[in-house]
Design a protein around this motif. Structure first.
Motif, PDB file in Angstrom:
ATOM      1  N   LYS A  89       0.838  -1.193   0.000  1.00 62.81           N
ATOM      2  CA  LYS A  89       0.000   0.000   0.000  1.00 62.81           C
ATOM      3  C   LYS A  89       0.881   1.253   0.000  1.00 62.81           C
ATOM      4  N   ASP A  90       0.478   2.242  -0.776  1.00 60.71           N
ATOM      5  CA  ASP A  90       1.230   3.492  -0.825  1.00 60.71           C
ATOM      6  C   ASP A  90       1.270   4.162   0.547  1.00 60.71           C
ATOM      7  N   LYS A  91       0.184   4.009   1.299  1.00 65.93           N
ATOM      8  CA  LYS A  91       0.088   4.631   2.619  1.00 65.93           C
ATOM      9  C   LYS A  91       1.189   4.092   3.542  1.00 65.93           C
ATOM     10  N   ASP A  92       1.376   2.771   3.540  1.00 66.89           N
ATOM     11  CA  ASP A  92       2.413   2.171   4.381  1.00 66.89           C
ATOM     12  C   ASP A  92       3.808   2.629   3.965  1.00 66.89           C
ATOM     13  N   ALA A  93       4.046   2.706   2.653  1.00 63.81           N
ATOM     14  CA  ALA A  93       5.350   3.145   2.158  1.00 63.81           C
ATOM     15  C   ALA A  93       5.625   4.590   2.574  1.00 63.81           C
ATOM     16  N   THR A  94       4.605   5.437   2.483  1.00 64.84           N
ATOM     17  CA  THR A  94       4.764   6.836   2.858  1.00 64.84           C
ATOM     18  C   THR A  94       5.051   6.980   4.347  1.00 64.84           C
ATOM     19  N   GLU A  95       4.323   6.233   5.170  1.00 68.29           N
ATOM     20  CA  GLU A  95       4.519   6.300   6.620  1.00 68.29           C
ATOM     21  C   GLU A  95       5.910   5.794   7.016  1.00 68.29           C
ATOM     22  N   PHE A  96       6.342   4.718   6.361  1.00 68.25           N
ATOM     23  CA  PHE A  96       7.675   4.180   6.668  1.00 68.25           C
ATOM     24  C   PHE A  96       8.759   5.185   6.269  1.00 68.25           C
ATOM     25  N   ALA A  97       8.583   5.830   5.116  1.00 65.42           N
ATOM     26  CA  ALA A  97       9.555   6.823   4.661  1.00 65.42           C
ATOM     27  C   ALA A  97       9.618   7.987   5.644  1.00 65.42           C
ATOM     28  N   LYS A  98       8.464   8.416   6.145  1.00 68.22           N
ATOM     29  CA  LYS A  98       8.436   9.507   7.126  1.00 68.22           C
ATOM     30  C   LYS A  98       9.158   9.100   8.410  1.00 68.22           C
ATOM     31  N   LEU A  99       8.944   7.853   8.839  1.00 65.82           N
ATOM     32  CA  LEU A  99       9.600   7.372  10.050  1.00 65.82           C
ATOM     33  C   LEU A  99      11.114   7.380   9.892  1.00 65.82           C
ATOM     34  N   MET A 100      11.601   6.847   8.776  1.00 63.22           N
ATOM     35  CA  MET A 100      13.044   6.748   8.563  1.00 63.22           C
ATOM     36  C   MET A 100      13.681   8.132   8.428  1.00 63.22           C
ATOM     37  N   THR A 101      13.023   9.042   7.737  1.00 59.77           N
ATOM     38  CA  THR A 101      13.579  10.390   7.579  1.00 59.77           C
ATOM     39  C   THR A 101      13.553  11.168   8.895  1.00 59.77           C
ATOM     40  N   SER A 102      12.631  10.790   9.787  1.00 62.25           N
ATOM     41  CA  SER A 102      12.598  11.451  11.095  1.00 62.25           C
ATOM     42  C   SER A 102      13.681  10.908  12.023  1.00 62.25           C
ATOM     43  N   GLU A 103      14.084   9.635  11.824  1.00 61.47           N
ATOM     44  CA  GLU A 103      15.102   9.023  12.664  1.00 61.47           C
ATOM     45  C   GLU A 103      16.518   9.259  12.140  1.00 61.47           C
ATOM     46  N   PHE A 104      16.660   9.368  10.803  1.00 62.22           N
ATOM     47  CA  PHE A 104      17.976   9.497  10.188  1.00 62.22           C
ATOM     48  C   PHE A 104      17.964  10.651   9.187  1.00 62.22           C
ATOM     49  N   GLU A 105      19.151  11.129   8.861  1.00 59.75           N
ATOM     50  CA  GLU A 105      19.278  12.138   7.819  1.00 59.75           C
ATOM     51  C   GLU A 105      19.364  11.426   6.477  1.00 59.75           C
ATOM     52  N   MET A 106      18.275  11.404   5.742  1.00 60.91           N
ATOM     53  CA  MET A 106      18.238  10.707   4.468  1.00 60.91           C
ATOM     54  C   MET A 106      17.216  11.352   3.563  1.00 60.91           C
ATOM     55  N   SER A 107      17.262  10.982   2.306  1.00 63.75           N
ATOM     56  CA  SER A 107      16.318  11.519   1.330  1.00 63.75           C
ATOM     57  C   SER A 107      15.803  10.403   0.455  1.00 63.75           C
ATOM     58  N   MET A 108      14.602  10.559  -0.042  1.00 59.42           N
ATOM     59  CA  MET A 108      13.984   9.566  -0.924  1.00 59.42           C
ATOM     60  C   MET A 108      14.556   9.693  -2.336  1.00 59.42           C
ATOM     61  N   MET A 109      14.932   8.561  -2.916  1.00 62.77           N
ATOM     62  CA  MET A 109      15.498   8.551  -4.266  1.00 62.77           C
ATOM     63  C   MET A 109      14.498   8.109  -5.321  1.00 62.77           C
ATOM     64  N   GLY A 110      13.287   7.738  -4.890  1.00 58.62           N
ATOM     65  CA  GLY A 110      12.274   7.315  -5.840  1.00 58.62           C
ATOM     66  C   GLY A 110      12.322   5.824  -6.122  1.00 58.62           C
ATOM     67  N   GLU A 111      11.717   5.419  -7.221  1.00 58.74           N
ATOM     68  CA  GLU A 111      11.640   4.003  -7.593  1.00 58.74           C
ATOM     69  C   GLU A 111      13.033   3.440  -7.835  1.00 58.74           C
ATOM     70  N   LEU A 112      13.257   2.223  -7.337  1.00 60.01           N
ATOM     71  CA  LEU A 112      14.575   1.597  -7.448  1.00 60.01           C
ATOM     72  C   LEU A 112      14.924   1.314  -8.902  1.00 60.01           C
ATOM     73  N   THR A 113      16.067   1.803  -9.340  1.00 61.35           N
ATOM     74  CA  THR A 113      16.548   1.545 -10.698  1.00 61.35           C
ATOM     75  C   THR A 113      17.977   1.016 -10.715  1.00 61.35           C
ATOM     76  N   PHE A 114      18.754   1.291  -9.640  1.00 60.61           N
ATOM     77  CA  PHE A 114      20.151   0.873  -9.614  1.00 60.61           C
ATOM     78  C   PHE A 114      20.582   0.680  -8.173  1.00 60.61           C
ATOM     79  N   PHE A 115      21.265  -0.456  -7.901  1.00 58.82           N
ATOM     80  CA  PHE A 115      21.719  -0.731  -6.539  1.00 58.82           C
ATOM     81  C   PHE A 115      22.886  -1.700  -6.575  1.00 58.82           C
ATOM     82  N   LEU A 116      24.038  -1.270  -6.063  1.00 59.04           N
ATOM     83  CA  LEU A 116      25.243  -2.103  -5.975  1.00 59.04           C
ATOM     84  C   LEU A 116      25.597  -2.765  -7.313  1.00 59.04           C
ATOM     85  N   GLY A 117      25.513  -2.001  -8.387  1.00 54.39           N
ATOM     86  CA  GLY A 117      25.859  -2.526  -9.701  1.00 54.39           C
ATOM     87  C   GLY A 117      24.740  -3.235 -10.416  1.00 54.39           C
ATOM     88  N   LEU A 118      23.622  -3.472  -9.737  1.00 50.59           N
ATOM     89  CA  LEU A 118      22.465  -4.126 -10.340  1.00 50.59           C
ATOM     90  C   LEU A 118      21.512  -3.085 -10.915  1.00 50.59           C
TER      91      LEU A 118
END
Length: 288
Positions: free
Chosen positions: A76-105
């Protein structure tokens, strides 16, 4: 089975794992400022108290992290949004959007499925070892590797460069199981590589050059049938006459695991070698 059925079953199984993970977090001391602590906090805020043993679920969220990068998905988009808010409140981070590249993949997502590849990494690998202008090969290795061995004749080559080639190719097997067997054979001769070994490794790289776009395809709407295939090359090693077992595992039409490994004992017949390979395959079934 329809894709909806597959999703529901998969989510139910994974939800049990994640709930158990939340319980494990509660049972041990958590370091402040870790993703585990943030997830445990999130789980409690969602009212997760124990794993669901039966019935279905309508909401699911999963995440994994490496150093300072986090990948997560939700139904659910709602769960993803809430989780993103939680993580950004706990750590200094930013959303990069839909996954397209990770560790060479490289990850390409569409309505039909997901394609994983290492195209960019493969092209850089070919260029790194100066084979971008060489002719492509249709196969990574010939039908016979009798010329390869510890006692192969010829001049020794630079061990550092040879090991660098092997290491680069081993990382490429994360999305190219078609080279796992060939790279595994060449990796046996890193102690004192000869020209014949280097030639075999360069052939693999020239094969990679012509197949940089190859990867693994995970289609939508697959079943949950677990299928495994095994095979062996009887007495394929010219050094000790040991065979090499190979296996791959599918969930429906999705390739999920594979391996290529030399057997520990010497098989006296093709039947014995096949039996050992099948036994190893069955062991992997139990573990996974």
């Amino acid at each position: 089975m329809r894709h909806d059925d597959w999703t529901l079953e998969t989510l139910t199984t994974l939800a049990c794992h994640l709930c158990s993970f939340a319980h494990a977090c509660e049972g041990r001391s958590l370091q402040a400022g870790t993703p585990e602590l943030a997830y445990a906090t999130y789980a409690r805020s969602c009212g997760i108290e124990k794993p669901a043993r039966s019935g279905g679920i309508d909401s699911f969220l999963d995440f994994t992290y490496y150093v300072d990068d986090i990948i997560f998905d939700a139904t659910k988009d709602k769960d993803a949004t809430e989780f993103a808010k939680l993580m950004t409140s706990e750590f200094e981070m930013s959303m990069m959007g839909e996954l397209t590249f990770f560790l060479g993949l490289q990850v390409k997502q569409s309505k039909d499925g997901i394609h994983l590849s290492q195209t960019k990494y493969a092209k850089e690998l070919v260029k790194k070892f100066g084979l971008d202008g060489a002719k492509d090969f249709d196969t990574p290795m010939g039908t016979s590797n009798r010329g390869l061995g510890l006692n192969a004749e010829g001049q020794s080559v630079d061990e550092k460069q040879y090991r660098s080639m092997i290491g680069s190719l081993l990382y490429l097997t994360a999305s190219k199981p078609d080279i796992a067997f060939s790279v595994g054979i060449c990796a046996r001769y890193q102690a004192n590589p000869k020209e014949v070994h280097l030639k075999a490794v360069k052939r693999i790289i020239r094969y990679v050059k012509g197949t940089t776009a190859y990867g693994i395809w995970y289609p939508m709407g697959t079943s949950l049938d677990l299928i495994g295939y095994s095979d062996t090359n009887w007495a394929g090693s010219v050094d000790d006459r040991k065979s090499t077992s190979g296996a791959c595992f599918y969930i429906g039409h999705c390739l999920v695991a594979w391996h290529s490994k030399k057997q520990n004992c010497i098989a006296l017949s093709t039947a014995e070698a096949e039996y050992i390979a099948a036994g190893s395959c069955s062991t992997q079934f139990v573990r996974k």
